[in-house]
Design a protein around this motif. Structure first.
Motif, mmCIF file in Angstrom:
data_model
loop_
_atom_site.group_PDB
_atom_site.id
_atom_site.type_symbol
_atom_site.label_atom_id
_atom_site.label_comp_id
_atom_site.label_asym_id
_atom_site.label_seq_id
_atom_site.Cartn_x
_atom_site.Cartn_y
_atom_site.Cartn_z
ATOM 1 N N ALA A 126 37.556 36.492 44.408
ATOM 2 C CA ALA A 126 38.099 37.637 43.683
ATOM 3 C C ALA A 126 37.619 37.704 42.239
ATOM 4 C CB ALA A 126 39.628 37.588 43.706
ATOM 5 N N GLY A 127 37.113 36.569 41.710
ATOM 6 C CA GLY A 127 36.686 36.533 40.323
ATOM 7 C C GLY A 127 37.853 36.518 39.357
ATOM 8 N N VAL A 128 38.927 35.830 39.756
ATOM 9 C CA VAL A 128 40.114 35.730 38.892
ATOM 10 C C VAL A 128 40.490 34.264 38.747
ATOM 11 C CG1 VAL A 128 40.935 37.995 39.667
ATOM 12 C CG2 VAL A 128 41.801 35.915 40.772
ATOM 13 N N SER A 129 41.349 33.980 37.789
ATOM 14 C CA SER A 129 41.786 32.602 37.573
ATOM 15 C C SER A 129 42.886 32.227 38.564
ATOM 16 C CB SER A 129 42.306 32.429 36.152
ATOM 17 O OG SER A 129 43.516 33.168 35.980
ATOM 18 N N VAL A 130 43.072 30.927 38.761
ATOM 19 C CA VAL A 130 44.165 30.447 39.614
ATOM 20 C C VAL A 130 45.508 30.865 39.026
ATOM 21 C CG1 VAL A 130 45.321 28.381 40.494
ATOM 22 C CG2 VAL A 130 42.826 28.515 40.545
ATOM 23 N N GLY A 131 45.583 30.881 37.692
ATOM 24 C CA GLY A 131 46.803 31.322 37.034
ATOM 25 C C GLY A 131 47.141 32.764 37.361
ATOM 26 N N SER A 132 46.109 33.605 37.461
ATOM 27 C CA SER A 132 46.331 35.004 37.838
ATOM 28 C C SER A 132 46.885 35.106 39.243
ATOM 29 C CB SER A 132 45.027 35.801 37.741
ATOM 30 O OG SER A 132 44.597 35.903 36.405
ATOM 31 N N PHE A 133 46.365 34.266 40.135
ATOM 32 C CA PHE A 133 46.878 34.276 41.510
ATOM 33 C C PHE A 133 48.372 33.977 41.511
ATOM 34 C CE2 PHE A 133 48.245 32.350 45.416
ATOM 35 C CZ PHE A 133 47.592 33.064 46.405
ATOM 36 N N TYR A 134 48.760 32.913 40.810
ATOM 37 C CA TYR A 134 50.160 32.500 40.841
ATOM 38 C C TYR A 134 51.069 33.414 40.020
ATOM 39 C CZ TYR A 134 48.969 28.323 43.446
ATOM 40 O OH TYR A 134 48.555 27.464 44.439
ATOM 41 N N HIS A 135 50.464 34.292 39.250
ATOM 42 C CA HIS A 135 51.264 35.313 38.584
ATOM 43 C C HIS A 135 51.800 36.320 39.599
ATOM 44 C CE1 HIS A 135 52.577 38.155 35.503
ATOM 45 N NE2 HIS A 135 51.931 39.106 36.148
ATOM 46 N N PHE A 136 51.022 36.562 40.665
ATOM 47 C CA PHE A 136 51.396 37.564 41.656
ATOM 48 C C PHE A 136 51.966 36.961 42.949
ATOM 49 C CE2 PHE A 136 48.041 39.656 39.142
ATOM 50 C CZ PHE A 136 48.736 40.780 38.746
ATOM 51 N N PHE A 137 51.527 35.754 43.299
ATOM 52 C CA PHE A 137 51.923 35.155 44.576
ATOM 53 C C PHE A 137 52.266 33.678 44.380
ATOM 54 C CE2 PHE A 137 48.638 38.367 45.363
ATOM 55 C CZ PHE A 137 49.338 39.254 46.162
ATOM 56 N N ASN A 138 53.237 33.184 45.143
ATOM 57 C CA ASN A 138 53.607 31.770 45.065
ATOM 58 C C ASN A 138 52.723 30.883 45.924
ATOM 59 O OD1 ASN A 138 55.709 32.099 43.254
ATOM 60 N ND2 ASN A 138 57.189 32.543 44.860
ATOM 61 N N SER A 139 52.067 31.459 46.931
ATOM 62 C CA SER A 139 51.250 30.670 47.855
ATOM 63 C C SER A 139 50.372 31.605 48.663
ATOM 64 C CB SER A 139 52.144 29.874 48.816
ATOM 65 O OG SER A 139 52.862 30.771 49.658
ATOM 66 N N LYS A 162 47.740 48.187 30.899
ATOM 67 C CA LYS A 162 48.041 46.815 31.315
ATOM 68 C C LYS A 162 48.525 46.780 32.758
ATOM 69 C CE LYS A 162 50.730 42.758 29.938
ATOM 70 N NZ LYS A 162 51.712 42.221 28.962
ATOM 71 N N GLU A 163 49.358 47.750 33.110
ATOM 72 C CA GLU A 163 49.864 47.812 34.480
ATOM 73 C C GLU A 163 48.731 48.074 35.463
ATOM 74 O OE1 GLU A 163 53.123 50.335 37.154
ATOM 75 O OE2 GLU A 163 52.957 50.671 34.996
ATOM 76 N N LYS A 164 47.807 48.953 35.091
ATOM 77 C CA LYS A 164 46.663 49.253 35.950
ATOM 78 C C LYS A 164 45.798 48.019 36.151
ATOM 79 C CE LYS A 164 42.814 52.438 36.626
ATOM 80 N NZ LYS A 164 41.886 51.369 37.038
ATOM 81 N N ARG A 165 45.570 47.250 35.068
ATOM 82 C CA ARG A 165 44.782 46.019 35.200
ATOM 83 C C ARG A 165 45.468 45.041 36.146
ATOM 84 N NH1 ARG A 165 44.127 46.674 29.599
ATOM 85 N NH2 ARG A 165 45.696 45.051 29.182
ATOM 86 N N GLY A 166 46.783 44.954 36.020
ATOM 87 C CA GLY A 166 47.527 44.068 36.907
ATOM 88 C C GLY A 166 47.411 44.482 38.359
ATOM 89 N N LEU A 167 47.520 45.784 38.633
ATOM 90 C CA LEU A 167 47.388 46.289 40.004
ATOM 91 C C LEU A 167 45.977 46.047 40.546
ATOM 92 C CD1 LEU A 167 49.362 49.658 39.702
ATOM 93 C CD2 LEU A 167 50.062 47.597 40.962
ATOM 94 N N ASP A 168 44.972 46.230 39.666
ATOM 95 C CA ASP A 168 43.581 45.993 40.081
ATOM 96 C C ASP A 168 43.365 44.520 40.433
ATOM 97 O OD1 ASP A 168 42.984 48.637 39.718
ATOM 98 O OD2 ASP A 168 42.036 48.368 37.749
ATOM 99 N N THR A 169 43.914 43.624 39.603
ATOM 100 C CA THR A 169 43.775 42.187 39.858
ATOM 101 C C THR A 169 44.456 41.808 41.172
ATOM 102 O OG1 THR A 169 43.694 41.691 37.494
ATOM 103 C CG2 THR A 169 44.268 39.874 38.970
ATOM 104 N N ARG A 170 45.637 42.333 41.377
ATOM 105 C CA ARG A 170 46.392 42.048 42.611
ATOM 106 C C ARG A 170 45.609 42.522 43.834
ATOM 107 N NH1 ARG A 170 50.897 43.534 45.777
ATOM 108 N NH2 ARG A 170 52.522 41.941 45.769
ATOM 109 N N ARG A 171 45.027 43.708 43.736
ATOM 110 C CA ARG A 171 44.236 44.251 44.851
ATOM 111 C C ARG A 171 43.005 43.401 45.102
ATOM 112 N NH1 ARG A 171 44.744 45.816 49.322
ATOM 113 N NH2 ARG A 171 46.506 47.008 48.508
ATOM 114 N N LYS A 172 42.350 42.914 44.044
ATOM 115 C CA LYS A 172 41.182 42.044 44.207
ATOM 116 C C LYS A 172 41.564 40.772 44.972
ATOM 117 C CE LYS A 172 38.597 43.401 40.060
ATOM 118 N NZ LYS A 172 38.121 42.946 38.723
ATOM 119 N N ILE A 173 42.709 40.212 44.625
ATOM 120 C CA ILE A 173 43.163 38.987 45.295
ATOM 121 C C ILE A 173 43.445 39.256 46.769
ATOM 122 C CG2 ILE A 173 45.017 37.273 45.386
ATOM 123 C CD1 ILE A 173 45.281 37.655 42.307
ATOM 124 N N LEU A 174 44.136 40.358 47.049
ATOM 125 C CA LEU A 174 44.437 40.705 48.446
ATOM 126 C C LEU A 174 43.162 40.943 49.241
ATOM 127 C CD1 LEU A 174 47.473 43.088 47.924
ATOM 128 C CD2 LEU A 174 47.494 41.012 49.299
#
Length: 207
Positions: free
Chosen positions: A41-54, A5-17
């Motif tokens: 990035a191919g992620v949801s808006v909710g995923s973005f706001y999970h990692f970043f506020n703006s 789960k942590e790896k998926r989260g890091l991968d998603t965060r990297r995709k957004i960046l």
């Protein structure tokens, strides 16, 4: 399970960046939106706001590498060299990302640059500001200016040099000029008490 789960989260965060960085280069800061970043990035808006506020907070990641500066430098060579190294690392980040990206990042609408409203983070000033105030209380930094004013002066030197570098399409020697100005300024604010411990004109890469 937790590791996966942590790896998926890091991968998603990297995709957004990565998506944000690519879009910044292509479209600039003002036209960039969270929705565009998520689509790329191919992620949801909710995923973005999970990692970043703006989007501003996302691009403050651009400066986050400064918190990796070796703390042993502070002990071996002193606060002056530590401050110079922090800002030169930021300059190196700018050069690595290129003029186009940095020109878009250095935008007055980017709230990461508003020192009065931005969220605390691993900006150079956040790392050395308290150390500067402590050194001032110990008589190693002159008291002509309060520590926060010194921090603002140093930021102005760095931001000004990056602006000139961007406006000259990279023809300004941003690293050498930034280092020269920082050292010239810093050597006027530290006291003889400090220089008895850490002699002047050290170079960051020497033993």
């Amino acid at each position: 399970m937790n590791d996966a789960k942590e790896k998926r989260g890091l991968d998603t965060r990297r995709k957004i960046l990565d998506a944000g960085t690519q879009l910044m280069k292509e479209q600039g800061f003002e036209s960039l939106t969270v929705r565009k970043i998520c689509e790329r990035a191919g992620v949801s808006v909710g995923s973005f706001y999970h990692f970043f506020n703006s989007k501003d907070e996302l691009f403050s990641e651009f400066q986050m590498h400064t918190d990796q500066q070796d703390q042993s430098l502070l002990e071996k060579k002193g606060l002056l060299e530590y401050i110079v190294a922090l800002y030169l690392q930021h300059i190196d980040n700018c050069c690595d990302m290129g003029v186009e990206f940095t020109s878009n990042y250095y935008n007055p609408r980017n709230k990461a640059f508003n020192i009065h409203t931005r969220r605390p983070g691993s900006y150079p000033a956040s790392l050395y500001g308290p150390l500067l105030a402590k050194a001032q209380s110990q008589g190693e930094v002159k008291t002509l200016l309060p520590a926060y004013a010194i921090v603002e002066d140093l930021r102005a030197i760095v931001v000004g040099n990056v602006f000139i570098w961007c406006s000259s399409d990279g023809m300004w020697d941003v690293r050498s000029n930034t280092e020269r100005m920082l050292r010239t300024y810093l050597q006027t604010i530290f006291t003889e008490k400090y220089f008895q411990r850490f002699p002047k004109n050290q170079s960051v890469g020497t033993d």
